[in-house]
Design a protein around this motif. Structure first.
Motif, PDB file in Angstrom:
ATOM      1  N   CYS A  40      -1.657  -8.861   2.915  1.00  0.00           N
ATOM      2  CA  CYS A  40      -0.308  -8.763   2.351  1.00  0.00           C
ATOM      3  C   CYS A  40      -0.284  -9.306   0.924  1.00  0.00           C
ATOM      4  CB  CYS A  40       0.691  -9.526   3.216  1.00  0.00           C
ATOM      5  SG  CYS A  40       1.155  -8.672   4.723  1.00  0.00           S
ATOM      6  N   TYR A  41      -0.944 -10.434   0.708  1.00  0.00           N
ATOM      7  CA  TYR A  41      -0.991 -11.034  -0.626  1.00  0.00           C
ATOM      8  C   TYR A  41      -1.706 -10.123  -1.613  1.00  0.00           C
ATOM      9  CZ  TYR A  41      -2.160 -14.156  -4.439  1.00  0.00           C
ATOM     10  OH  TYR A  41      -2.308 -14.706  -5.680  1.00  0.00           O
ATOM     11  N   ARG A  42      -2.866  -9.585  -1.216  1.00  0.00           N
ATOM     12  CA  ARG A  42      -3.618  -8.702  -2.105  1.00  0.00           C
ATOM     13  C   ARG A  42      -2.841  -7.422  -2.405  1.00  0.00           C
ATOM     14  NH1 ARG A  42      -9.331  -7.548   0.106  1.00  0.00           N
ATOM     15  NH2 ARG A  42      -9.501  -6.501  -1.894  1.00  0.00           N
ATOM     16  N   ALA A  43      -2.199  -6.863  -1.382  1.00  0.00           N
ATOM     17  CA  ALA A  43      -1.420  -5.639  -1.576  1.00  0.00           C
ATOM     18  C   ALA A  43      -0.237  -5.900  -2.500  1.00  0.00           C
ATOM     19  CB  ALA A  43      -0.945  -5.095  -0.235  1.00  0.00           C
ATOM     20  N   TYR A  44       0.407  -7.045  -2.349  1.00  0.00           N
ATOM     21  CA  TYR A  44       1.543  -7.395  -3.210  1.00  0.00           C
ATOM     22  C   TYR A  44       1.090  -7.569  -4.657  1.00  0.00           C
ATOM     23  CZ  TYR A  44       5.443 -10.024  -5.135  1.00  0.00           C
ATOM     24  OH  TYR A  44       6.478 -10.452  -5.927  1.00  0.00           O
ATOM     25  N   ARG A  45      -0.030  -8.256  -4.846  1.00  0.00           N
ATOM     26  CA  ARG A  45      -0.539  -8.504  -6.193  1.00  0.00           C
ATOM     27  C   ARG A  45      -0.952  -7.208  -6.896  1.00  0.00           C
ATOM     28  NH1 ARG A  45      -5.429 -12.206  -6.003  1.00  0.00           N
ATOM     29  NH2 ARG A  45      -6.451 -10.221  -5.714  1.00  0.00           N
ATOM     30  N   ILE A  46      -1.669  -6.334  -6.204  1.00  0.00           N
ATOM     31  CA  ILE A  46      -2.082  -5.074  -6.826  1.00  0.00           C
ATOM     32  C   ILE A  46      -0.873  -4.171  -7.030  1.00  0.00           C
ATOM     33  CG2 ILE A  46      -2.654  -3.638  -4.821  1.00  0.00           C
ATOM     34  CD1 ILE A  46      -4.924  -3.964  -7.809  1.00  0.00           C
ATOM     35  N   SER A  47       0.139  -4.309  -6.186  1.00  0.00           N
ATOM     36  CA  SER A  47       1.364  -3.527  -6.336  1.00  0.00           C
ATOM     37  C   SER A  47       2.070  -3.870  -7.641  1.00  0.00           C
ATOM     38  CB  SER A  47       2.280  -3.790  -5.146  1.00  0.00           C
ATOM     39  OG  SER A  47       3.517  -3.191  -5.330  1.00  0.00           O
ATOM     40  N   ILE A  48       2.134  -5.140  -7.962  1.00  0.00           N
ATOM     41  CA  ILE A  48       2.762  -5.567  -9.217  1.00  0.00           C
ATOM     42  C   ILE A  48       1.986  -5.010 -10.409  1.00  0.00           C
ATOM     43  CG2 ILE A  48       3.204  -7.566 -10.700  1.00  0.00           C
ATOM     44  CD1 ILE A  48       3.936  -9.104  -8.154  1.00  0.00           C
TER      45      ILE A  48
END
Length: 136
Positions: A40-48
């Motif tokens: 979730c953290y990695r997906a959120y970071r790459i999403s930004i």
């Protein structure tokens, strides 16, 4: 840890209510819940990164031609340098998106995150491959 500014799936609470031994519950919490939170953290970071970079490229690509047309109507040198900086920023963002394959990482991480979360819900609900229909 938040997942896309939403609450991460409450797998710790769900695992506590499963009919498993304490050891099995601890293993699931230490391995699966941590994995979900990290995804979730990695997906959120790459999403930004993905959305900001694409916004810069899109808006910059529209603004540069507009400034170029204004530049010839006035004799101000500032518009030239603003246009030059925006053009450089757009080119740099586009190059970094291509170099680091941000599009592919964005799709890969979000797809895998959803798959991992789906597996957890299937396991907790004894559905899908965990229903006993596919395995004895």
């Amino acid at each position: 840890m938040a997942c896309c500014k939403k609450r991460a799936p409450p797998f710790s609470e769900v695992i506590d209510n499963l009919e498993l031994s304490a050891t099995q519950k601890n293993i699931l919490k230490e391995r699966y819940v941590v994995l979900v939170e990290q995804m979730c953290y990695r997906a959120y970071r790459i999403s930004i990164i993905y959305h900001v970079s694409h916004a810069v490229v899109t808006v910059g690509s529209l603004v540069v031609p507009a400034f170029r047309s204004i530049q010839y109507m006035t004799t101000e040198n500032q518009i030239y340098w603003v246009t030059w900086v925006i053009s450089l920023l757009v080119t740099t963002c586009n190059g970094l998106l291509t170099l680091f394959k941000i599009d592919k990482k964005y799709m890969f991480l979000h797809t895998n995150k959803e798959h991992i979360v789906s597996e957890g819900w299937q396991y907790a609900g004894l559905s899908g491959r965990y229903s006993g229909f596919y395995t004895p």
